[in-house]
Scaffold this motif. Structure first.
Motif, PDB file in Angstrom:
ATOM      1  N   VAL A 161      85.453  17.557  30.065  1.00 33.49           N
ATOM      2  CA  VAL A 161      85.430  17.177  31.109  1.00 33.49           C
ATOM      3  C   VAL A 161      84.474  18.216  32.223  1.00 33.49           C
ATOM      4  CG1 VAL A 161      86.729  16.726  33.100  1.00 33.49           C
ATOM      5  CG2 VAL A 161      87.529  15.688  31.167  1.00 33.49           C
ATOM      6  N   GLU A 162      84.588  19.106  32.126  1.00 29.95           N
ATOM      7  CA  GLU A 162      84.012  20.309  32.531  1.00 29.95           C
ATOM      8  C   GLU A 162      82.391  20.360  32.008  1.00 29.95           C
ATOM      9  OE1 GLU A 162      84.124  24.525  34.288  1.00 29.95           O
ATOM     10  OE2 GLU A 162      86.117  24.319  34.002  1.00 29.95           O
ATOM     11  N   GLN A 163      82.467  20.000  30.705  1.00 29.89           N
ATOM     12  CA  GLN A 163      81.332  19.913  30.061  1.00 29.89           C
ATOM     13  C   GLN A 163      80.593  18.769  30.098  1.00 29.89           C
ATOM     14  OE1 GLN A 163      80.600  19.448  26.097  1.00 29.89           O
ATOM     15  NE2 GLN A 163      79.471  21.471  25.462  1.00 29.89           N
ATOM     16  N   ARG A 164      81.450  17.743  30.433  1.00 33.64           N
ATOM     17  CA  ARG A 164      80.585  16.350  31.085  1.00 33.64           C
ATOM     18  C   ARG A 164      79.807  16.486  31.854  1.00 33.64           C
ATOM     19  NH1 ARG A 164      83.938  11.756  29.405  1.00 33.64           N
ATOM     20  NH2 ARG A 164      84.273  11.905  32.214  1.00 33.64           N
TER      21      ARG A 164
ATOM     22  N   PHE B 232      74.894  22.361  44.776  1.00 36.39           N
ATOM     23  CA  PHE B 232      75.582  20.917  44.484  1.00 36.39           C
ATOM     24  C   PHE B 232      76.232  21.466  43.617  1.00 36.39           C
ATOM     25  CE2 PHE B 232      75.464  17.146  42.727  1.00 36.39           C
ATOM     26  CZ  PHE B 232      76.322  16.132  43.658  1.00 36.39           C
ATOM     27  N   ALA B 233      75.948  21.812  41.749  1.00 34.81           N
ATOM     28  CA  ALA B 233      76.310  22.110  41.161  1.00 34.81           C
ATOM     29  C   ALA B 233      77.522  22.998  41.040  1.00 34.81           C
ATOM     30  CB  ALA B 233      75.647  22.925  40.213  1.00 34.81           C
ATOM     31  N   SER B 234      77.318  23.883  41.518  1.00 32.54           N
ATOM     32  CA  SER B 234      78.480  24.651  41.525  1.00 32.54           C
ATOM     33  C   SER B 234      79.987  23.748  42.511  1.00 32.54           C
ATOM     34  CB  SER B 234      78.762  26.163  42.376  1.00 32.54           C
ATOM     35  OG  SER B 234      78.050  25.492  43.783  1.00 32.54           O
ATOM     36  N   ALA B 235      79.581  22.657  43.599  1.00 31.22           N
ATOM     37  CA  ALA B 235      80.825  22.408  43.885  1.00 31.22           C
ATOM     38  C   ALA B 235      80.907  20.833  42.942  1.00 31.22           C
ATOM     39  CB  ALA B 235      79.589  21.378  45.425  1.00 31.22           C
ATOM     40  N   ALA B 236      79.707  20.725  42.748  1.00 30.67           N
ATOM     41  CA  ALA B 236      80.547  20.085  41.519  1.00 30.67           C
ATOM     42  C   ALA B 236      81.793  20.672  40.664  1.00 30.67           C
ATOM     43  CB  ALA B 236      79.119  19.177  41.144  1.00 30.67           C
ATOM     44  N   ILE B 237      81.017  21.541  39.420  1.00 33.30           N
ATOM     45  CA  ILE B 237      82.096  22.104  39.457  1.00 33.30           C
ATOM     46  C   ILE B 237      83.360  23.014  39.669  1.00 33.30           C
ATOM     47  CG2 ILE B 237      82.162  24.088  37.548  1.00 33.30           C
ATOM     48  CD1 ILE B 237      79.998  22.360  36.780  1.00 33.30           C
ATOM     49  N   LEU B 238      83.561  22.910  40.899  1.00 31.82           N
ATOM     50  CA  LEU B 238      84.693  23.835  41.485  1.00 31.82           C
ATOM     51  C   LEU B 238      85.301  21.924  42.143  1.00 31.82           C
ATOM     52  CD1 LEU B 238      86.212  25.701  42.822  1.00 31.82           C
ATOM     53  CD2 LEU B 238      85.395  24.694  45.964  1.00 31.82           C
ATOM     54  N   ALA B 239      85.311  20.908  42.063  1.00 31.93           N
ATOM     55  CA  ALA B 239      85.892  19.712  42.035  1.00 31.93           C
ATOM     56  C   ALA B 239      86.332  19.727  40.947  1.00 31.93           C
ATOM     57  CB  ALA B 239      84.551  18.620  42.902  1.00 31.93           C
ATOM     58  N   ALA B 240      85.706  19.569  39.848  1.00 31.41           N
ATOM     59  CA  ALA B 240      85.562  19.157  38.520  1.00 31.41           C
ATOM     60  C   ALA B 240      86.854  19.972  38.783  1.00 31.41           C
ATOM     61  CB  ALA B 240      84.894  19.134  37.316  1.00 31.41           C
ATOM     62  N   ALA B 241      87.091  21.947  38.897  1.00 30.04           N
ATOM     63  CA  ALA B 241      88.332  22.498  38.863  1.00 30.04           C
ATOM     64  C   ALA B 241      89.257  21.906  39.907  1.00 30.04           C
ATOM     65  CB  ALA B 241      87.665  23.786  38.998  1.00 30.04           C
ATOM     66  N   ILE B 242      89.151  21.943  40.783  1.00 34.02           N
ATOM     67  CA  ILE B 242      90.098  21.547  41.133  1.00 34.02           C
ATOM     68  C   ILE B 242      91.372  19.822  40.620  1.00 34.02           C
ATOM     69  CG2 ILE B 242      90.818  20.277  43.852  1.00 34.02           C
ATOM     70  CD1 ILE B 242      88.528  21.966  44.960  1.00 34.02           C
ATOM     71  N   PHE B 243      89.852  18.635  40.093  1.00 33.73           N
ATOM     72  CA  PHE B 243      90.557  17.575  40.163  1.00 33.73           C
ATOM     73  C   PHE B 243      91.676  18.267  38.410  1.00 33.73           C
ATOM     74  CE2 PHE B 243      88.569  15.734  42.481  1.00 33.73           C
ATOM     75  CZ  PHE B 243      87.556  16.094  42.391  1.00 33.73           C
ATOM     76  N   VAL B 244      90.734  19.379  37.654  1.00 29.20           N
ATOM     77  CA  VAL B 244      91.812  19.604  36.798  1.00 29.20           C
ATOM     78  C   VAL B 244      92.959  20.168  36.897  1.00 29.20           C
ATOM     79  CG1 VAL B 244      91.641  21.063  34.720  1.00 29.20           C
ATOM     80  CG2 VAL B 244      89.985  20.106  35.108  1.00 29.20           C
ATOM     81  N   HIS B 245      93.076  20.745  38.580  1.00 30.78           N
ATOM     82  CA  HIS B 245      94.293  21.360  38.072  1.00 30.78           C
ATOM     83  C   HIS B 245      95.083  20.766  38.710  1.00 30.78           C
ATOM     84  CE1 HIS B 245      96.272  24.752  40.584  1.00 30.78           C
ATOM     85  NE2 HIS B 245      96.438  24.606  41.431  1.00 30.78           N
TER      86      HIS B 245
END
Ligand code: ZN
Length: 196
Positions: free
Chosen positions: A114-117, A82-95
């Motif tokens: 954002v990523e830290q939050r 989950f953690a990595s999934a959410a980080i990836l999701a964040a990366a996609i949003f930011v992208h």
């Protein structure tokens, strides 16, 4: 090259791996599994319907996390990934934000913040989830142990009572033979006495 120096998120998003990175991922089981998880999550997120995009953007810009979005992702990925999934999701949003979009002026976003939050929120939720799961595992195994202890106790008692009845039977049998022998001896004494 070790697991920490490999940027799996970038790799999963299709960026070419640095020198040694590809080799490490291919030879490291843990990185390989993590990468597979990221790819599955990436594919799952890309498969989300178009109309759900605004909600996902709200997730990044809102003060509180959008609960429905979280719930859906929470149930769709294994807890440990989950953690990595959410980080990836964040990366996609930011992208998605960082990509120049015609007509729409993207708001300025501090991606690191954002990523830290997200990371801290994720680890908080993950911790809660993990400790809940651990508590359940402990409770389950305690219940199993209690049950097992009761079964053992019952088996021991049954064994003890069987042993007692065995002993009682042996004692009775011994007594029976003692009596018989006594009778035979008395009889034989009498016979030999009469014979004299
Ligand atoms: Zn590794």
């Amino acid at each position: 090259m070790n697991c920490l120096s490999v940027d799996l998120k970038a790799y999963a998003l299709g960026e070419p791996g640095g020198p040694g990175e590809t080799a490490h991922i291919e030879s490291c089981e843990s990185c390989h599994e993590e990468l597979e998880r990221l790819r599955v999550t990436h594919a799952a997120l890309l498969a989300l319907k178009e109309e759900e995009v605004p909600r996902r953007i709200a997730f990044v810009s809102d003060k509180i996390f959008e609960p429905r979005w979280w719930q859906r992702v929470w149930h769709s990925v294994p807890a440990m990934g989950f953690a990595s999934a959410a980080i990836l999701a964040a990366a996609i949003f930011v992208h998605a934000y960082a990509r120049p979009v015609t007509n729409v002026q993207p708001p300025a976003i501090d991606t690191a913040q954002v990523e830290q939050r997200i990371e801290s929120e994720v680890s908080k939720r993950l911790d809660a989830q993990v400790s809940k799961a651990m508590a359940k595992v402990v409770a389950d195994s305690e219940a199993r142990e209690t049950k097992l202890a009761r079964l053992l106790d019952a088996a021991e008692k049954r064994f003890a009572s069987e042993r007692q009845s065995d002993i009682a039977m042996i004692q009775q049998t011994a007594q029976y033979y003692r009596d018989k022998i006594g009778q035979v001896m008395v009889a034989s004494n009498r016979i030999s006495g009469e014979g004299q």
